[in-house]
Design a protein around this motif. Structure first.
Motif, PDB file in Angstrom:
ATOM      1  N   LEU A 204       0.810  -1.222   0.000  1.00  0.00           N
ATOM      2  CA  LEU A 204       0.000   0.000   0.000  1.00  0.00           C
ATOM      3  C   LEU A 204       0.842   1.270   0.000  1.00  0.00           C
ATOM      4  CD1 LEU A 204      -2.630  -1.108   2.703  1.00  0.00           C
ATOM      5  CD2 LEU A 204      -2.895  -1.145   0.212  1.00  0.00           C
ATOM      6  N   TYR A 205       2.145   1.123  -0.233  1.00  0.00           N
ATOM      7  CA  TYR A 205       3.038   2.261  -0.059  1.00  0.00           C
ATOM      8  C   TYR A 205       2.764   3.395  -1.043  1.00  0.00           C
ATOM      9  CZ  TYR A 205       5.615  -0.481  -3.576  1.00  0.00           C
ATOM     10  OH  TYR A 205       5.967  -1.212  -4.684  1.00  0.00           O
ATOM     11  N   LEU A 206       2.456   3.100  -2.285  1.00  0.00           N
ATOM     12  CA  LEU A 206       2.187   4.167  -3.244  1.00  0.00           C
ATOM     13  C   LEU A 206       0.867   4.869  -2.926  1.00  0.00           C
ATOM     14  CD1 LEU A 206       3.376   2.646  -6.650  1.00  0.00           C
ATOM     15  CD2 LEU A 206       4.625   4.121  -5.058  1.00  0.00           C
ATOM     16  N   GLN A 207      -0.111   4.112  -2.440  1.00  0.00           N
ATOM     17  CA  GLN A 207      -1.378   4.730  -2.037  1.00  0.00           C
ATOM     18  C   GLN A 207      -1.165   5.693  -0.880  1.00  0.00           C
ATOM     19  OE1 GLN A 207      -0.906   1.543  -2.924  1.00  0.00           O
ATOM     20  NE2 GLN A 207      -2.854   0.453  -3.239  1.00  0.00           N
ATOM     21  N   THR A 208      -0.319   5.308   0.078  1.00  0.00           N
ATOM     22  CA  THR A 208      -0.033   6.162   1.230  1.00  0.00           C
ATOM     23  C   THR A 208       0.646   7.453   0.789  1.00  0.00           C
ATOM     24  OG1 THR A 208       0.148   4.297   2.751  1.00  0.00           O
ATOM     25  CG2 THR A 208       1.271   6.334   3.383  1.00  0.00           C
ATOM     26  N   ILE A 209       1.644   7.332  -0.056  1.00  0.00           N
ATOM     27  CA  ILE A 209       2.374   8.511  -0.527  1.00  0.00           C
ATOM     28  C   ILE A 209       1.470   9.387  -1.393  1.00  0.00           C
ATOM     29  CG2 ILE A 209       4.304   9.265  -1.985  1.00  0.00           C
ATOM     30  CD1 ILE A 209       5.675   6.584  -0.901  1.00  0.00           C
ATOM     31  N   GLY A 210       0.630   8.770  -2.203  1.00  0.00           N
ATOM     32  CA  GLY A 210      -0.327   9.524  -3.002  1.00  0.00           C
ATOM     33  C   GLY A 210      -1.281  10.312  -2.126  1.00  0.00           C
ATOM     34  N   ARG A 211      -1.748   9.697  -1.046  1.00  0.00           N
ATOM     35  CA  ARG A 211      -2.648  10.393  -0.114  1.00  0.00           C
ATOM     36  C   ARG A 211      -1.961  11.586   0.538  1.00  0.00           C
ATOM     37  NH1 ARG A 211      -2.550   7.188   4.357  1.00  0.00           N
ATOM     38  NH2 ARG A 211      -1.355   8.808   5.419  1.00  0.00           N
ATOM     39  N   GLN A 212      -0.700  11.416   0.935  1.00  0.00           N
ATOM     40  CA  GLN A 212       0.038  12.508   1.573  1.00  0.00           C
ATOM     41  C   GLN A 212       0.247  13.668   0.609  1.00  0.00           C
ATOM     42  OE1 GLN A 212       3.438  10.187   2.774  1.00  0.00           O
ATOM     43  NE2 GLN A 212       2.480   9.505   4.681  1.00  0.00           N
ATOM     44  N   LEU A 213       0.531  13.361  -0.650  1.00  0.00           N
ATOM     45  CA  LEU A 213       0.696  14.413  -1.656  1.00  0.00           C
ATOM     46  C   LEU A 213      -0.638  15.084  -1.985  1.00  0.00           C
ATOM     47  CD1 LEU A 213       3.129  12.616  -4.121  1.00  0.00           C
ATOM     48  CD2 LEU A 213       3.698  14.580  -2.689  1.00  0.00           C
ATOM     49  N   ASN A 214      -1.681  14.283  -2.109  1.00  0.00           N
ATOM     50  CA  ASN A 214      -2.987  14.829  -2.482  1.00  0.00           C
ATOM     51  C   ASN A 214      -3.522  15.814  -1.453  1.00  0.00           C
ATOM     52  OD1 ASN A 214      -3.289  13.560  -4.973  1.00  0.00           O
ATOM     53  ND2 ASN A 214      -4.148  11.701  -4.059  1.00  0.00           N
ATOM     54  N   ALA A 215      -3.161  15.625  -0.177  1.00  0.00           N
ATOM     55  CA  ALA A 215      -3.601  16.569   0.858  1.00  0.00           C
ATOM     56  C   ALA A 215      -3.072  17.970   0.565  1.00  0.00           C
ATOM     57  CB  ALA A 215      -3.126  16.094   2.230  1.00  0.00           C
ATOM     58  N   VAL A 216      -1.850  18.051   0.026  1.00  0.00           N
ATOM     59  CA  VAL A 216      -1.266  19.343  -0.338  1.00  0.00           C
ATOM     60  C   VAL A 216      -1.882  19.843  -1.640  1.00  0.00           C
ATOM     61  CG1 VAL A 216       0.859  20.621  -0.776  1.00  0.00           C
ATOM     62  CG2 VAL A 216       0.871  18.720   0.839  1.00  0.00           C
ATOM     63  N   PHE A 217      -2.060  18.948  -2.604  1.00  0.00           N
ATOM     64  CA  PHE A 217      -2.661  19.337  -3.887  1.00  0.00           C
ATOM     65  C   PHE A 217      -4.075  19.884  -3.701  1.00  0.00           C
ATOM     66  CE2 PHE A 217      -0.026  15.722  -5.985  1.00  0.00           C
ATOM     67  CZ  PHE A 217       1.112  16.506  -5.931  1.00  0.00           C
ATOM     68  N   ASP A 218      -4.747  19.466  -2.626  1.00  0.00           N
ATOM     69  CA  ASP A 218      -6.092  19.971  -2.353  1.00  0.00           C
ATOM     70  C   ASP A 218      -6.087  21.458  -1.996  1.00  0.00           C
ATOM     71  OD1 ASP A 218      -7.281  17.528  -2.820  1.00  0.00           O
ATOM     72  OD2 ASP A 218      -7.401  16.957  -0.706  1.00  0.00           O
ATOM     73  N   LEU A 219      -4.934  21.958  -1.535  1.00  0.00           N
ATOM     74  CA  LEU A 219      -4.843  23.348  -1.089  1.00  0.00           C
ATOM     75  C   LEU A 219      -4.076  24.251  -2.049  1.00  0.00           C
ATOM     76  CD1 LEU A 219      -4.158  23.020   2.763  1.00  0.00           C
ATOM     77  CD2 LEU A 219      -6.345  23.173   1.556  1.00  0.00           C
ATOM     78  N   VAL A 220      -3.178  23.687  -2.838  1.00  0.00           N
ATOM     79  CA  VAL A 220      -2.345  24.502  -3.726  1.00  0.00           C
ATOM     80  C   VAL A 220      -2.265  23.868  -5.106  1.00  0.00           C
ATOM     81  CG1 VAL A 220      -0.925  25.340  -1.802  1.00  0.00           C
ATOM     82  CG2 VAL A 220      -0.182  23.329  -3.098  1.00  0.00           C
ATOM     83  N   ASP A 221      -1.938  24.683  -6.086  1.00  0.00           N
ATOM     84  CA  ASP A 221      -1.706  24.164  -7.427  1.00  0.00           C
ATOM     85  C   ASP A 221      -0.340  23.487  -7.478  1.00  0.00           C
ATOM     86  OD1 ASP A 221      -0.581  24.717 -10.394  1.00  0.00           O
ATOM     87  OD2 ASP A 221      -2.766  24.547 -10.444  1.00  0.00           O
ATOM     88  N   ARG A 222      -0.237  22.453  -8.264  1.00  0.00           N
ATOM     89  CA  ARG A 222       1.034  21.734  -8.368  1.00  0.00           C
ATOM     90  C   ARG A 222       2.190  22.637  -8.791  1.00  0.00           C
ATOM     91  NH1 ARG A 222      -2.805  17.964  -8.926  1.00  0.00           N
ATOM     92  NH2 ARG A 222      -2.362  15.740  -8.596  1.00  0.00           N
TER      93      ARG A 222
END
Length: 235
Positions: free
Chosen positions: A127-145
């Motif tokens: 599940l490691y890629l899902q975990t890292i994706g979730r951590q990144l997506n939390a930031v993407f929810d607030l700022v543009d890439r």
């Protein structure tokens, strides 16, 4: 949370004396909050920059014990580590809180070093890629890439931090490629560091990998010779 004025002074002087002139590798030292000004003073005249180990998700207010991004900017801090696995685990920092810290850093002109990484359980269960994706997506929810052009990402697998274990080149490259893909069009412009028992003896091999741009160091930063050897390997 290591060191004192005397020990830190000796360590910093030893590092600064050997890291003179222009270098192709950027070096940042992130001491505990009480020693930020002391560190900046000892490193003045060198190319080594200073950073902090964390920051508040709030701009200001009645948050006793917290330190704001604007306060760090006042001290000529350039970088801030956010989302370090120890903060996530021990202080129970959520993905959302870390994303808010990211926003505060950039609002104050600081460069966030966003740490992401999976636990042993996530790695073992695939599940490691899902975990890292979730951590990144939390930031993407607030700022543009696109704002990641002024940010750094650090992949630190929890199972490899302070354990003596290091991700294999294949494991590290897979995750770093995944992070670049998640960043989209600017992925190739963003520096992605590896953190997880990086030492002088394995730094050169890690840095030779196409998607590893540097290292986030823990214990190795407490030994001047070890730290400098890793810095030189990065060049």
């Amino acid at each position: 949370m290591n060191g004192n004025l005397n020990a830190n002074g000796l360590l910093l002087k030893a590092i600064a004396s050997e890291w003179q002139g222009k270098h192709s590798a950027d070096v940042v030292i992130c001491p505990p909050f009480p020693y930020l000004a002391h560190t900046a003073n000892l490193l003045s005249g060198s190319e080594i920059m200073t950073g902090a180990q964390t920051v508040s998700e709030y701009e200001k207010g009645a948050y006793t014990g917290e330190v704001s991004a604007l306060m760090l900017a006042d001290l000529d801090c350039k970088f801030v580590i956010i989302g370090h696995n120890e903060r996530r685990r021990m202080q129970r920092e959520s993905d959302r809180e870390i994303a808010e810290k990211f926003v505060q850093c950039q609002s104050a002109g600081l460069i966030p070093i966003l740490c992401v990484g999976e636990s042993t359980e996530d790695r073992d269960n695939g599940l490691y890629l899902q975990t890292i994706g979730r951590q990144l997506n939390a930031v993407f929810d607030l700022v543009d890439r696109s704002v990641f052009c002024n940010a750094v990402v650090a992949y630190e697998p929890v199972w490899a931090v302070g354990t003596g274990k290091t991700a294999t080149p294949c494991q590290a490259e897979e995750v770093h490629r995944f992070i670049r893909k998640q960043l989209g069009e600017i992925g190739q412009e963003v520096r992605i560091l590896y953190g997880g028992s990086v030492k002088a003896h394995n730094a050169k091999d890690l840095f030779a990998l196409a998607d590893i741009d540097g290292a986030l160091l823990g214990g190795a930063s407490l030994d001047a010779d070890e730290f400098l050897a890793i810095c030189k390997a990065a060049e």
